[in-house]
Enzyme design. Structure first.
Site, PDB file in Angstrom:
ATOM      1  N   CYS A 102       0.839  -1.202   0.000  1.00 30.71           N
ATOM      2  CA  CYS A 102       0.000   0.000   0.000  1.00 30.71           C
ATOM      3  C   CYS A 102       0.877   1.257   0.000  1.00 30.71           C
ATOM      4  O   CYS A 102       1.982   1.247   0.526  1.00 30.71           O
ATOM      5  CB  CYS A 102      -0.934   0.061   1.196  1.00 30.71           C
ATOM      6  SG  CYS A 102      -1.970  -1.368   1.446  1.00 30.71           S
ATOM      7  N   ARG A 118       4.045  -0.340  -4.778  1.00 24.13           N
ATOM      8  CA  ARG A 118       3.849  -0.800  -3.400  1.00 24.13           C
ATOM      9  C   ARG A 118       2.536  -1.537  -3.211  1.00 24.13           C
ATOM     10  O   ARG A 118       2.268  -2.071  -2.143  1.00 24.13           O
ATOM     11  CB  ARG A 118       3.890   0.392  -2.449  1.00 24.13           C
ATOM     12  CG  ARG A 118       5.246   1.060  -2.419  1.00 24.13           C
ATOM     13  CD  ARG A 118       5.276   2.081  -1.328  1.00 24.13           C
ATOM     14  NE  ARG A 118       5.112   1.448  -0.043  1.00 24.13           N
ATOM     15  CZ  ARG A 118       5.980   1.520   0.954  1.00 24.13           C
ATOM     16  NH1 ARG A 118       7.093   2.162   0.791  1.00 24.13           N
ATOM     17  NH2 ARG A 118       5.744   0.947   2.098  1.00 24.13           N
ATOM     18  N   TRP A 140      -2.994  -2.732  -1.412  1.00 26.65           N
ATOM     19  CA  TRP A 140      -2.693  -4.167  -1.546  1.00 26.65           C
ATOM     20  C   TRP A 140      -3.572  -4.826  -0.491  1.00 26.65           C
ATOM     21  O   TRP A 140      -3.334  -4.676   0.703  1.00 26.65           O
ATOM     22  CB  TRP A 140      -1.209  -4.422  -1.276  1.00 26.65           C
ATOM     23  CG  TRP A 140      -0.775  -5.827  -1.512  1.00 26.65           C
ATOM     24  CD1 TRP A 140      -0.387  -6.379  -2.701  1.00 26.65           C
ATOM     25  CD2 TRP A 140      -0.651  -6.872  -0.529  1.00 26.65           C
ATOM     26  NE1 TRP A 140      -0.048  -7.698  -2.522  1.00 26.65           N
ATOM     27  CE2 TRP A 140      -0.198  -8.026  -1.202  1.00 26.65           C
ATOM     28  CE3 TRP A 140      -0.890  -6.954   0.834  1.00 26.65           C
ATOM     29  CZ2 TRP A 140       0.029  -9.229  -0.548  1.00 26.65           C
ATOM     30  CZ3 TRP A 140      -0.666  -8.164   1.489  1.00 26.65           C
ATOM     31  CH2 TRP A 140      -0.209  -9.280   0.792  1.00 26.65           C
ATOM     32  N   ASN A 171      -2.165   2.362   5.893  1.00 24.16           N
ATOM     33  CA  ASN A 171      -1.311   1.195   5.598  1.00 24.16           C
ATOM     34  C   ASN A 171      -1.145   0.425   6.895  1.00 24.16           C
ATOM     35  O   ASN A 171      -0.955   1.041   7.941  1.00 24.16           O
ATOM     36  CB  ASN A 171       0.084   1.628   5.147  1.00 24.16           C
ATOM     37  CG  ASN A 171       0.093   2.212   3.758  1.00 24.16           C
ATOM     38  OD1 ASN A 171      -0.922   2.203   3.067  1.00 24.16           O
ATOM     39  ND2 ASN A 171       1.238   2.739   3.356  1.00 24.16           N
ATOM     40  N   GLY A 172      -1.144  -0.893   6.815  1.00 27.11           N
ATOM     41  CA  GLY A 172      -0.958  -1.694   8.023  1.00 27.11           C
ATOM     42  C   GLY A 172      -2.206  -2.513   8.313  1.00 27.11           C
ATOM     43  O   GLY A 172      -3.079  -2.665   7.438  1.00 27.11           O
ATOM     44  N   GLU A 179      17.503 -18.060  -5.848  1.00 27.94           N
ATOM     45  CA  GLU A 179      17.111 -16.744  -6.359  1.00 27.94           C
ATOM     46  C   GLU A 179      16.583 -16.853  -7.799  1.00 27.94           C
ATOM     47  O   GLU A 179      15.604 -16.189  -8.155  1.00 27.94           O
ATOM     48  CB  GLU A 179      18.323 -15.793  -6.279  1.00 27.94           C
ATOM     49  CG  GLU A 179      18.149 -14.420  -6.860  1.00 27.94           C
ATOM     50  CD  GLU A 179      17.039 -13.579  -6.204  1.00 27.94           C
ATOM     51  OE1 GLU A 179      16.467 -14.002  -5.194  1.00 27.94           O
ATOM     52  OE2 GLU A 179      16.737 -12.510  -6.756  1.00 27.94           O
ATOM     53  N   LYS A 217      12.897 -15.685  -8.901  1.00 27.29           N
ATOM     54  CA  LYS A 217      12.652 -14.680  -9.944  1.00 27.29           C
ATOM     55  C   LYS A 217      11.681 -15.233 -10.974  1.00 27.29           C
ATOM     56  O   LYS A 217      10.745 -14.557 -11.383  1.00 27.29           O
ATOM     57  CB  LYS A 217      13.949 -14.281 -10.671  1.00 27.29           C
ATOM     58  CG  LYS A 217      14.903 -13.402  -9.932  1.00 27.29           C
ATOM     59  CD  LYS A 217      14.490 -11.949  -9.779  1.00 27.29           C
ATOM     60  CE  LYS A 217      13.733 -11.731  -8.523  1.00 27.29           C
ATOM     61  NZ  LYS A 217      14.447 -11.453  -7.318  1.00 27.29           N
ATOM     62  N   GLU A 245       8.035 -15.609  -9.507  1.00 31.70           N
ATOM     63  CA  GLU A 245       7.287 -14.408  -9.130  1.00 31.70           C
ATOM     64  C   GLU A 245       6.859 -13.559 -10.313  1.00 31.70           C
ATOM     65  O   GLU A 245       5.816 -12.915 -10.243  1.00 31.70           O
ATOM     66  CB  GLU A 245       8.022 -13.570  -8.076  1.00 31.70           C
ATOM     67  CG  GLU A 245       9.267 -12.884  -8.517  1.00 31.70           C
ATOM     68  CD  GLU A 245       9.971 -12.147  -7.376  1.00 31.70           C
ATOM     69  OE1 GLU A 245       9.296 -11.618  -6.506  1.00 31.70           O
ATOM     70  OE2 GLU A 245      11.208 -12.116  -7.382  1.00 31.70           O
ATOM     71  N   HIS A 271      18.180 -37.090  -3.588  1.00 32.37           N
ATOM     72  CA  HIS A 271      17.451 -37.382  -2.349  1.00 32.37           C
ATOM     73  C   HIS A 271      15.955 -37.079  -2.485  1.00 32.37           C
ATOM     74  O   HIS A 271      15.268 -36.936  -1.494  1.00 32.37           O
ATOM     75  CB  HIS A 271      18.045 -36.579  -1.187  1.00 32.37           C
ATOM     76  CG  HIS A 271      19.475 -36.907  -0.923  1.00 32.37           C
ATOM     77  ND1 HIS A 271      19.884 -38.145  -0.473  1.00 32.37           N
ATOM     78  CD2 HIS A 271      20.602 -36.178  -1.098  1.00 32.37           C
ATOM     79  CE1 HIS A 271      21.203 -38.156  -0.358  1.00 32.37           C
ATOM     80  NE2 HIS A 271      21.666 -36.981  -0.740  1.00 32.37           N
ATOM     81  N   LYS A 284       5.779  -4.398  -3.448  1.00 34.70           N
ATOM     82  CA  LYS A 284       7.121  -4.091  -2.969  1.00 34.70           C
ATOM     83  C   LYS A 284       7.008  -3.679  -1.511  1.00 34.70           C
ATOM     84  O   LYS A 284       6.021  -3.049  -1.122  1.00 34.70           O
ATOM     85  CB  LYS A 284       7.643  -2.912  -3.794  1.00 34.70           C
ATOM     86  CG  LYS A 284       9.118  -2.686  -3.682  1.00 34.70           C
ATOM     87  CD  LYS A 284       9.860  -3.471  -4.721  1.00 34.70           C
ATOM     88  CE  LYS A 284      11.340  -3.209  -4.714  1.00 34.70           C
ATOM     89  NZ  LYS A 284      12.049  -4.323  -5.368  1.00 34.70           N
TER      90      LYS A 284
HETATM   91  C1  F6R Z   1      11.772 -10.847  -4.572  1.00 37.81           C
HETATM   92  C2  F6R Z   1      11.580  -9.789  -3.628  1.00 37.81           C
HETATM   93  C3  F6R Z   1      11.191 -10.139  -2.236  1.00 37.81           C
HETATM   94  C4  F6R Z   1      11.972  -9.262  -1.248  1.00 37.81           C
HETATM   95  C5  F6R Z   1      11.489  -9.508   0.181  1.00 37.81           C
HETATM   96  C6  F6R Z   1      12.291  -8.723   1.185  1.00 37.81           C
HETATM   97  O1  F6R Z   1      12.155 -10.366  -5.815  1.00 37.81           O
HETATM   98  O2  F6R Z   1      11.720  -8.656  -3.946  1.00 37.81           O
HETATM   99  O3  F6R Z   1      11.389 -11.477  -1.968  1.00 37.81           O
HETATM  100  O4  F6R Z   1      13.315  -9.555  -1.366  1.00 37.81           O
HETATM  101  O5  F6R Z   1      10.138  -9.151   0.280  1.00 37.81           O
HETATM  102  O6  F6R Z   1      12.244  -7.366   0.910  1.00 37.81           O
HETATM  103  P1  F6R Z   1      13.322  -6.365   1.482  1.00 37.81           P
HETATM  104  O7  F6R Z   1      14.608  -6.681   0.846  1.00 37.81           O
HETATM  105  O8  F6R Z   1      12.796  -5.019   1.126  1.00 37.81           O
HETATM  106  O9  F6R Z   1      13.353  -6.608   2.958  1.00 37.81           O
END
Ligand code: F6R
Length: 607
Positions: A2, A27, A73, A99-100, A480, A484, A487, A503, A602
């Site tokens: 949000c 966000r 969000w 937010n929250g 990772e 990627k 997501e 395993h 984000k």
């Molecule tokens: C994946 C991604 C998330 C963040 C996670 C932590 O591409 O962006 O997995 O890495 O939410 O976020 P931060 O780094 O902001 O604590």
């Protein structure tokens, strides 16, 4: 999660709010809205969908010079126009954005309903508006403070009242809020990107603080009304850093920025004379650093993967035991906090709730926590005992890319610093430093492989299951790569240590399930090649990422991405970039929304 933006000043508020929300869309992006004061009333427009829908609904000449906006969000209540923020109280006099999560909203709502208050949404946030309206006696700031005493949970809120023209009240507890100090105008936002076009002077609100602002002035106080002296900070980010700059999307831009962002992360921090690194923000004396007996990284998602690489490197190079743990797990397992352990909270945003709460738990138990953050002034950066800013610049795409490689740099610098205090010689320090300095160029060359990677991504985009396999320091890179891909393309992908496939995961291998192998340049190469043959023998397609010139790998793999050869300890940089590009091109091929993948946001500020 949000985004909040508020504006009060001489200009048309709606336009500034919608533009600010566009900047904050990363966000959260399921619905958005604005509320603007207009001649003693509040006009609210809110829409399900992206900011473009809101923009189309807001009249170009919407009057009013003070208002608040929100991009959502969803947490409580489905994605509908009614559940979008701002929320009004029943009389239509109070508008809030939040937010929250309000944990006791059920009980509050029940009580208010018993008193005859009618709710018009399913959200937890609406109780805040209703509560403030009930407590209002001609002073919005006072009413907000009274209402806050009833709330349990986390919030960043912005509030306006129809009878108080030009005033915005904001409050924070666990969800970021920043005041933007302009010339005859004020802004309030959850993130500085929303206000960069208007001001660089900002004040970060702390938990428990309330701000009351008008175009000319602002006042910060705590819940008991004690005034707080605000510290004005200057934002260094340039506006063009939050533009797409000719790229089709932010993720593409951020992937291609990496040679520069990596160089920025170590710029000015290497001391060739002493063969070590200079990390000014650690706030730890050399003696204190020397006494560190254990390093523990706490983080989430991609930052956790950076922490896994970092702890692997730290332990192998410095011989100080190191590990990385998911912050969401650490907080609830009653962790032992040992003396002489150094904790590191790694977070791009510096606002991730899981990481922040885990960090606070450790600090409460007397632990020392450093932050590795990108966002300057973020909560983790401010609450940690010291730390390293990674300076990757604003990361707007939801999928983290450049912040990851910059976080890696921070871990490499810390490794060098600690190693030089123990067994690493000056000469070895210089070699390590030179290897780090060569990374931007190696990454630049890796990026030249974009067309080849796009062709491979097109070939495999219709497969539904992938395995990503790596060993040693490349195991986290496999995790990772899988993250990627899933997501942003929504393809199922698992990351494994390649020695682990026999395993269990090998049961998944079939001509329909490709494996992406990361081939290390060290003693684990042979073992990895054996693992590749095991997959090959079972008909599984193989995409390999390997040092250029590795003919054996080329002969086994169906497709190979040859990356520049670097010191094997630095392979995480050259190996992750092709995986970022692979995910990006696959998502593109499938027509996904690369920057704003479904269900994600984000900066995850809720647990
Ligand atoms: C994946 C991604 C998330 C963040 C996670 C932590 O591409 O962006 O997995 O890495 O939410 O976020 P931060 O780094 O902001 O604590």
């Amino acid at each position: 999660m949000c985004g909040i933006v508020g504006y009060t000043g001489p200009r048309q508020a709606s336009r500034i709010l919608v533009e600010g929300l566009k900047r904050l869309e990363y966000r959260g992006y399921d619905s958005a809205g604005v509320a603007v004061q207009d001649h003693g009333a509040l006009a609210v427009i809110k829409k399900k969908g992206k900011i473009a829908e809101l923009r189309a609904a807001v009249p170009r000449d919407m009057p009013g010079t003070c208002g608040i906006g929100h991009t959502r969000w969803a947490t409580h209540g489905g994605v509908t126009d009614a559940n979008a923020h701002p929320h009004l109280d029943a009389s239509g006099k109070v508008a809030i954005v939040h937010n929250g999560i309000i944990e006791n909203y059920g009980a509050l709502k029940e009580k208010l309903e018993k008193d005859g208050v009618r709710f018009s949404s399913e959200t937890d946030s609406e109780v805040i508006a209703q509560l403030i309206a009930r407590l209002y006696e001609g002073d919005l700031e006072r009413a907000v403070k009274s209402a806050l005493r009833h709330l349990k949970g986390t919030y960043g809120i912005a509030v306006i009242h129809a009878d108080e023209p030009g005033r915005i009240v904001g409050a924070r507890n666990g969800s970021p809020l920043v005041i933007g100090v302009g010339d005859g105008e004020m802004l309030l936002a959850s993130d500085v990107t929303a206000m960069l076009a208007h001001t660089r002077q900002v004040v970060y609100l702390n938990d428990g603080e309330v701000v009351s602002m008008t175009p000319a002035d602002f006042r910060v106080s705590d819940a008991d009304d004690n005034p707080v002296d605000p510290k004005i900070n200057e934002i260094a980010w340039q506006l063009d850093a939050i533009e797409k700059d000719g790229f089709s999307c932010y993720m593409e831009k951020e992937i291609f920025e990496q040679p520069e962002s990596i160089a920025r992360a170590f710029g000015g921090r290497l001391e060739p004379e002493y063969g070590t690194a200079k990390l000014g923000g650690l706030n730890l004396s050399r003696k204190e650093l020397h006494a560190v007996e254990r390093v523990r990284v706490i983080a989430a998602g991609t930052s956790w993967h950076a922490g896994l690489v970092g702890s692997w490197l730290l332990e192998s190079v410095t011989r100080i035991p190191a590990s990385a743990e998911l912050a969401s797990e650490l907080r609830y397992r009653n962790p032992v906090v040992e003396a002489n352990s150094l904790y590191i909270a790694a977070s791009q945003s510096g606002e991730t709730a899981d990481t922040l709460y885990a960090m606070r738990e450790i600090k409460r138990r007397g632990g020392t926590v450093l932050g590795i953050c990108n966002v300057v002034g973020s909560t983790i950066a401010r609450e940690s005992d010291g730390g390293i800013y990674v300076h990757s610049g604003p990361e707007i795409a939801v999928a983290s890319t450049k912040a990851f490689t910059s976080q890696l740099v921070a871990f490499y610098l810390l490794t060098l610093t600690l190693a030089r205090m123990h067994d690493m010689s000056h000469h070895e320090g210089i070699l390590f430093m030179e290897a780090l300095k060569s990374v931007p160029e190696a990454v630049r060359k890796t990026l030249l492989l974009r067309d080849r990677i796009q062709t491979i991504a097109k070939k495999y985009a219709r497969f539904r299951d992938f395995m990503f396999l790596g060993r040693g320091i490349l195991h986290p890179i496999a995790l990772e790569g899988a993250l990627k891909l899933k997501e942003i393309s929504y393809i199922h992908a698992e990351g494994y240590a390649s020695g682990e496939i026999k395993h269990g995961p090998i049961a998944l291998v079939s001509p329909e399930a490709p494996s992406v192998f990361l081939v290390p340049g060290d003693q684990l190469r042979e073992k990895t090649i054996s693992n590749m043959k095991e997959i090959k023998a079972r008909g599984g397609p193989i995409i390999a990422v390997a040092d250029e010139g590795d003919a054996e790998v080329v002969s086994i793999a169906d497709d190979c991405i040859p990356v520049p050869k670097v010191d094997p300890r630095f392979q995480p940089f050259t190996m992750v970039v092709p995986l970022q590009l692979f995910a990006y091109f696959t998502a593109l091929e499938l027509g996904r929304d690369v920057d704003q993948p479904r269900n994600l946001a984000k900066s995850v500020t809720v647990e």
